[in-house]
Design an enzyme around this catalytic site. Structure first.
Site, PDB file in Angstrom:
ATOM      1  CG  HIS A  11      -1.608  -1.130   1.255  1.00 34.89           C
ATOM      2  ND1 HIS A  11      -2.482  -1.720   0.446  1.00 34.89           N
ATOM      3  CD2 HIS A  11      -1.482  -2.454   1.882  1.00 34.89           C
ATOM      4  CE1 HIS A  11      -3.255  -3.241   0.583  1.00 34.89           C
ATOM      5  NE2 HIS A  11      -1.816  -3.797   1.620  1.00 34.89           N
ATOM      6  CD  GLU A  59      -2.019  -3.718   4.756  1.00 37.15           C
ATOM      7  OE1 GLU A  59      -3.494  -3.516   4.500  1.00 37.15           O
ATOM      8  OE2 GLU A  59      -1.526  -4.355   4.051  1.00 37.15           O
ATOM      9  CG  HIS A  78       0.503  -6.883   2.401  1.00 37.90           C
ATOM     10  ND1 HIS A  78      -0.412  -6.542   1.661  1.00 37.90           N
ATOM     11  CD2 HIS A  78       1.898  -6.763   1.146  1.00 37.90           C
ATOM     12  CE1 HIS A  78      -0.004  -5.527   0.467  1.00 37.90           C
ATOM     13  NE2 HIS A  78       1.101  -5.520  -0.359  1.00 37.90           N
ATOM     14  CD  GLU A 101      -1.647  -9.845   4.575  1.00 34.72           C
ATOM     15  OE1 GLU A 101      -1.430  -9.815   5.723  1.00 34.72           O
ATOM     16  OE2 GLU A 101      -2.258 -10.232   3.777  1.00 34.72           O
TER      17      GLU A 101
HETATM   18 ZN   LIG Z   1      -1.788  -5.480   2.364  1.00 35.12          ZN
END
Ligand SMILES: [Zn+2]
Length: 366
Positions: A184, A199, A261, A325
């Site tokens: 992002h 995030e 992420h 993640e």
């Molecule tokens: Zn993400």
């Protein structure tokens, strides 16, 4: 529990199958073509349909092509590798029917299928993106089944061959070209936690830590973004943005690509660390497993495992790639952790150890 779900999801069927099957069901496909001479020795290949399968566990793709024939025939296949890889299937004593036309595919498993008459046989040629071994394809027939209203069929299964890894890795991080992709950024905040932590902030902080650590170990690091911005541009489509990120890896001919992420889920109790990969070569799962092991050692959160996924940046990069993640930003406790520099540094060290672990394991394959 997860294993059961994975088994159930082992094959996901392509839409094409349903579409074609429905069309075939509406037509009596086994009838001889109008005008076919009585006593003609050649049978007709009347209908062709196909299905794409993707194994959820490995990401391996497979194509099944089914040809309806107006009577029992023999079929066999032969692989030709030069000048371009092809599988040629001969269906003896048949001619392709009027409705049978050449097919074009996305090139994942097969690029094109063409139907030609060869003497008294039909020659079905599958143009392939990569050469296949005998174990990668199967040609077989199925008898007609009047009760199920199914004609005699010739079935061709082709597995997408895993490309032979032409990577050759040495142990250690020194001189490795590593692309780090902080997820992002800019107009895209990514997921937002219950306390409004974003995030895109944690992905950049961890990526910068990882960059420092890797450079100290002698690696060359390329970041898809260095600050809070979009990689392609704020008005990009999702695919343009993701393609811009994977292109960084492809253009630099990086050794590996890592996207960072934080996870999010509607239930705030969901938590833990996950690493995703798309199995392009043996190295993708190897890298994901190494990262996952080191991230769990570092952060000590719930181990959600190394899993396969179809994410663009891990699929379209030409080198081994993984997407981590770190934790769930939607979980209040983990949001707090994600925003703390101490936890960020721990996870950054975990990533670097995981990459080191990967190169050490990969070097042993040489
Ligand atoms: Zn993400």
């Amino acid at each position: 529990m997860r294993k059961i779900v994975l088994l159930l999801l082992l094959t996901l069927f392509g839409v094409s199958w349903l579409g074609i099957d429905a069309a075939a069901a509406a037509m009596p496909s086994a009838k001889p073509a109008v005008g076919q001479a009585v006593g003609s020795k050649n049978l007709e290949l009347s209908q062709v349909r196909w299905a794409n399968h993707t194994e959820a566990l490995t990401g391996a793709a497979k194509l099944r092509l089914v040809m309806d024939v107006s009577g029992p025939v023999k079929a066999s296949g032969v692989v030709i590798n030069a000048p371009t890889p092809r599988l040629v299937v001969t269906v003896t004593g048949t001619t392709p029917g009027k409705g049978v036309a050449d097919l074009t595919f996305d090139g994942q498993v097969v690029e094109k299928v063409s139907f030609d008459i060869s003497g008294t046989d039909t020659k079905v040629t599958f143009d392939l993106p990569l050469k296949v071994e005998a174990s990668d394809y199967k040609v077989f027939t199925l008898p007609s089944d009047a009760k199920a209203n199914k004609p005699f069929r010739v079935v061709v299964d082709i597995n997408k061959p895993l490309p032979l890894p032409d990577f050759s890795f040495t142990a250690g991080l020194k001189n490795k070209v590593i692309v780090i992709d902080p997820g992002h950024g800019g107009s895209d905040s990514g997921a937002i936690g219950p306390s409004r932590y974003q995030e895109k902030t944690v992905t950049l902080a961890v990526a910068q830590n990882v960059q420092d650590l890797l450079e100290k170990a002698g690696a060359k690091v390329i970041m898809t973004r260095q600050d809070d911005r979009d990689v392609f541009g704020s008005n990009a489509t999702d695919v343009e943005e993701l393609k811009a990120r994977s292109s960084v890896g492809n253009n630099y001919k990086a050794d590996i690509f890592l996207s960072i992420h934080a996870d999010s889920f509607s239930n705030p109790a969901a938590g833990g660390t996950t690493t995703y990969y798309y199995q392009k070569t043996l190295y993708d799962s190897m890298m994901a497993e190494a990262l996952q092991t080191s991230l769990i050692e570092a952060g000590n959160l719930q181990d959600r495992g190394a899993r396969t996924a179809n994410f663009y940046v891990i699929k379209r990069t030409q080198m081994p790639a993984a997407l981590v993640e770190l934790a769930f930003i939607s979980n209040p406790n983990e949001e707090k952790l994600l925003s703390s520099p101490g936890f960020q540094q721990k996870m950054s060290l975990g990533i670097v150890r995981g990459l080191e672990r990967f190169f050490d394991q990969a070097a042993k394959l040489n």
